[in-house]
Design a protein around this motif. Structure first.
Motif, PDB file in Angstrom:
ATOM      1  N   ASP A 176       0.845  -1.188   0.000  1.00 35.05           N
ATOM      2  CA  ASP A 176       0.000   0.000   0.000  1.00 35.05           C
ATOM      3  C   ASP A 176       0.882   1.240   0.000  1.00 35.05           C
ATOM      4  O   ASP A 176       2.013   1.211   0.490  1.00 35.05           O
ATOM      5  N   ILE A 177       0.351   2.321  -0.539  1.00 30.87           N
ATOM      6  CA  ILE A 177       1.084   3.593  -0.494  1.00 30.87           C
ATOM      7  C   ILE A 177       0.182   4.671   0.087  1.00 30.87           C
ATOM      8  O   ILE A 177      -1.043   4.659  -0.098  1.00 30.87           O
ATOM      9  N   GLY A 178       0.810   5.571   0.809  1.00 38.54           N
ATOM     10  CA  GLY A 178       0.099   6.735   1.317  1.00 38.54           C
ATOM     11  C   GLY A 178       0.900   7.980   1.000  1.00 38.54           C
ATOM     12  O   GLY A 178       2.116   8.004   1.217  1.00 38.54           O
ATOM     13  N   ILE A 179       0.239   8.987   0.463  1.00 37.18           N
ATOM     14  CA  ILE A 179       0.874  10.281   0.213  1.00 37.18           C
ATOM     15  C   ILE A 179       0.223  11.290   1.142  1.00 37.18           C
ATOM     16  O   ILE A 179      -0.998  11.494   1.103  1.00 37.18           O
ATOM     17  N   LEU A 180       1.028  11.889   1.996  1.00 36.29           N
ATOM     18  CA  LEU A 180       0.535  12.846   2.979  1.00 36.29           C
ATOM     19  C   LEU A 180       1.053  14.231   2.595  1.00 36.29           C
ATOM     20  O   LEU A 180       2.229  14.543   2.772  1.00 36.29           O
ATOM     21  N   ARG A 181       0.160  15.028   2.046  1.00 39.05           N
ATOM     22  CA  ARG A 181       0.512  16.396   1.635  1.00 39.05           C
ATOM     23  C   ARG A 181       0.323  17.328   2.818  1.00 39.05           C
ATOM     24  O   ARG A 181      -0.808  17.622   3.227  1.00 39.05           O
ATOM     25  N   CYS A 182       1.416  17.799   3.343  1.00 35.71           N
ATOM     26  CA  CYS A 182       1.375  18.624   4.555  1.00 35.71           C
ATOM     27  C   CYS A 182       1.285  20.111   4.216  1.00 35.71           C
ATOM     28  O   CYS A 182       1.816  20.574   3.203  1.00 35.71           O
ATOM     29  N   GLY A 183       0.600  20.858   5.092  1.00 31.88           N
ATOM     30  CA  GLY A 183       0.598  22.306   5.000  1.00 31.88           C
ATOM     31  C   GLY A 183       1.928  22.867   5.472  1.00 31.88           C
ATOM     32  O   GLY A 183       2.863  22.124   5.763  1.00 31.88           O
ATOM     33  N   TYR A 184       2.012  24.188   5.580  1.00 28.33           N
ATOM     34  CA  TYR A 184       3.258  24.816   6.019  1.00 28.33           C
ATOM     35  C   TYR A 184       3.542  24.401   7.469  1.00 28.33           C
ATOM     36  O   TYR A 184       2.708  24.575   8.356  1.00 28.33           O
ATOM     37  N   PHE A 185       4.730  23.879   7.689  1.00 26.25           N
ATOM     38  CA  PHE A 185       5.135  23.430   9.014  1.00 26.25           C
ATOM     39  C   PHE A 185       5.466  24.603   9.943  1.00 26.25           C
ATOM     40  O   PHE A 185       6.016  25.624   9.522  1.00 26.25           O
ATOM     41  N   TYR A 186       5.167  24.408  11.219  1.00 24.61           N
ATOM     42  CA  TYR A 186       5.730  25.264  12.267  1.00 24.61           C
ATOM     43  C   TYR A 186       5.866  24.427  13.524  1.00 24.61           C
ATOM     44  O   TYR A 186       5.126  23.456  13.736  1.00 24.61           O
ATOM     45  N   ALA A 187       6.856  24.765  14.369  1.00 26.55           N
ATOM     46  CA  ALA A 187       7.125  24.027  15.608  1.00 26.55           C
ATOM     47  C   ALA A 187       8.185  24.787  16.382  1.00 26.55           C
ATOM     48  O   ALA A 187       8.918  25.601  15.810  1.00 26.55           O
ATOM     49  N   PRO A 188       8.314  24.528  17.690  1.00 26.45           N
ATOM     50  CA  PRO A 188       9.329  25.241  18.461  1.00 26.45           C
ATOM     51  C   PRO A 188      10.746  25.037  17.944  1.00 26.45           C
ATOM     52  O   PRO A 188      11.587  25.945  18.026  1.00 26.45           O
ATOM     53  N   ASP A 189      11.044  23.849  17.417  1.00 27.07           N
ATOM     54  CA  ASP A 189      12.392  23.533  16.962  1.00 27.07           C
ATOM     55  C   ASP A 189      12.546  23.629  15.453  1.00 27.07           C
ATOM     56  O   ASP A 189      13.595  23.262  14.917  1.00 27.07           O
ATOM     57  N   ALA A 190      11.525  24.112  14.757  1.00 21.63           N
ATOM     58  CA  ALA A 190      11.632  24.305  13.313  1.00 21.63           C
ATOM     59  C   ALA A 190      12.436  25.575  13.042  1.00 21.63           C
ATOM     60  O   ALA A 190      12.156  26.641  13.615  1.00 21.63           O
ATOM     61  N   TYR A 191      13.412  25.477  12.173  1.00 25.32           N
ATOM     62  CA  TYR A 191      14.336  26.593  11.923  1.00 25.32           C
ATOM     63  C   TYR A 191      13.593  27.883  11.596  1.00 25.32           C
ATOM     64  O   TYR A 191      13.844  28.932  12.206  1.00 25.32           O
ATOM     65  N   HIS A 192      12.681  27.830  10.634  1.00 23.83           N
ATOM     66  CA  HIS A 192      12.031  29.059  10.200  1.00 23.83           C
ATOM     67  C   HIS A 192      11.109  29.640  11.279  1.00 23.83           C
ATOM     68  O   HIS A 192      10.935  30.863  11.353  1.00 23.83           O
ATOM     69  N   THR A 193      10.546  28.797  12.136  1.00 25.31           N
ATOM     70  CA  THR A 193       9.729  29.307  13.239  1.00 25.31           C
ATOM     71  C   THR A 193      10.603  30.038  14.252  1.00 25.31           C
ATOM     72  O   THR A 193      10.246  31.117  14.737  1.00 25.31           O
ATOM     73  N   ARG A 194      11.759  29.459  14.582  1.00 28.91           N
ATOM     74  CA  ARG A 194      12.677  30.118  15.522  1.00 28.91           C
ATOM     75  C   ARG A 194      13.165  31.451  14.968  1.00 28.91           C
ATOM     76  O   ARG A 194      13.205  32.459  15.685  1.00 28.91           O
ATOM     77  N   VAL A 195      13.555  31.467  13.700  1.00 29.96           N
ATOM     78  CA  VAL A 195      14.034  32.705  13.082  1.00 29.96           C
ATOM     79  C   VAL A 195      12.935  33.759  13.080  1.00 29.96           C
ATOM     80  O   VAL A 195      13.177  34.951  13.345  1.00 29.96           O
ATOM     81  N   HIS A 196      11.720  33.319  12.799  1.00 30.45           N
ATOM     82  CA  HIS A 196      10.566  34.218  12.793  1.00 30.45           C
ATOM     83  C   HIS A 196      10.380  34.850  14.179  1.00 30.45           C
ATOM     84  O   HIS A 196      10.219  36.076  14.300  1.00 30.45           O
ATOM     85  N   GLY A 197      10.382  34.020  15.209  1.00 27.95           N
ATOM     86  CA  GLY A 197      10.194  34.524  16.560  1.00 27.95           C
ATOM     87  C   GLY A 197      11.289  35.487  16.977  1.00 27.95           C
ATOM     88  O   GLY A 197      11.025  36.546  17.573  1.00 27.95           O
ATOM     89  N   GLN A 198      12.547  35.162  16.675  1.00 25.94           N
ATOM     90  CA  GLN A 198      13.659  36.032  17.040  1.00 25.94           C
ATOM     91  C   GLN A 198      13.575  37.363  16.308  1.00 25.94           C
ATOM     92  O   GLN A 198      13.817  38.432  16.888  1.00 25.94           O
TER      93      GLN A 198
END
Length: 315
Positions: free
Chosen positions: A160-182
């Protein structure tokens, strides 16, 4: 079931290792060095060395897997060059080819592919879903190629195959989220005027990982959009994060200025609407996000930063 994860040390992969092992599933994580080994072990998994661009090493590392997951990316960070983006393209194309062969060699029951929801965003900015036609452009073509390789694998192999199309990621340890917050705390974050009305579907990375776990445990084939319940513009996302941090209001700049500063690719991502829905995975798999809106998710982000002292001014 034994789970093999490529990208096990990334922001999504770390959560996949933790969530699968927490639910009693043995996990093998693909690693390249001692730091990667430690990351996988710390979260309850077993590391095996390999390289996505070395097909034989991936086949060897995934031996015995019931589920093979491609969660690897190489998204460039500061001021990326075309060559930097090419590495991510190779991860999507060559990495997918290596992993579907590994899944076939291992006799796996299921192969799961991470993709991106904006491969099907509509040119007019209206709502779209899994039935909407793909809209190729240079920023999405490699993800579209990876999906095609995955579909072909289901035809060629018995899993079986599953394709999971994710929206824009954010998280405390996500690089772009940290840069955004700083940047918000330092008064250096800007809002692009064209982003005010461009609602975008996002997903906290914790919830993205839980969707992979839910699909693996369901043992289903399919295509699903992994997003939260409420699309939000980049402008409102910034304002909410700034409010939680006690940061000054971000400065507004024109699209022309933004294109000079960060390039066309990034500006297009933030100023083109991308509203989609998680209705299909809710109804077919029973998955629900723990952080149903960006407000819920950003509260967790800032609480984590404050608890860890990640951003000095957020303490």
């Amino acid at each position: 079931m034994q789970v093999f994860i490529a990208g096990a040390t990334g922001v999504l992969g770390r959560r996949l290792v933790s969530q699968f092992t927490d639910r009693g599933h043995p996990v093998v994580g693909l690693t390249r060095d001692e730091d990667g080994d430690e990351s996988v072990v710390t979260r309850g998994g077993k590391p095996r060395r390999g390289d996505l661009f070395d097909e034989e090493s991936v086949i060897s590392a995934s031996e015995g897997a019931d589920v093979v997951i491609h969660a690897a990316t190489a998204i460039p960070t500061d001021d990326p060059s075309p060559e930097d983006w090419e590495i991510n393209t190779r991860v999507r194309r060559e990495g997918t080819q290596a992993l579907v062969k590994a899944a076939a060699n291992a006799g796996a029951d299921q192969y799961l592919q991470q993709s991106i929801a904006w491969v099907a965003r509509k040119p007019d900015g209206s709502w779209f879903d899994e039935e909407s036609p793909i809209q190729p452009d240079p920023s999405t073509q490699s993800a579209i190629d990876a999906e095609a390789i995955t579909h072909e694998a289901m035809t060629d192999h018995d899993f079986d195959i599953g394709i999971l199309r994710c929206g824009y990621f954010y998280a405390p340890d996500a690089y772009h989220t940290r840069v955004h917050g700083q940047a918000l705390l330092e008064g250096e974050q800007t809002i692009i005027e064209g982003s005010k009305s461009a609602r975008i579907s996002r997903i906290h990375v914790h919830d993205a990982a839980s969707a992979f776990v839910a699909v693996a445990e369901a043992g289903r084939s399919g295509l699903w959009h992994i997003v939260d319940d409420e699309p939000v513009s980049a402008a409102d996302f910034s304002k909410e994060l700034g409010k939680l941090l006690g940061a000054p209001d971000p400065e507004q700049i024109s699209e022309e200025e933004a294109r000079r500063d960060i390039g066309d690719r990034q500006v297009d991502l933030y100023t083109r609407p991308m509203p989609t829905t998680n209705a299909k995975i809710r109804s077919e798999i029973g998955w629900e996000p723990e952080y149903p809106t960006y407000r819920d998710g950003l509260e967790q982000v800032v609480e984590t930063w404050r608890g860890e002292g990640t951003l000095a001014e957020a303490e």
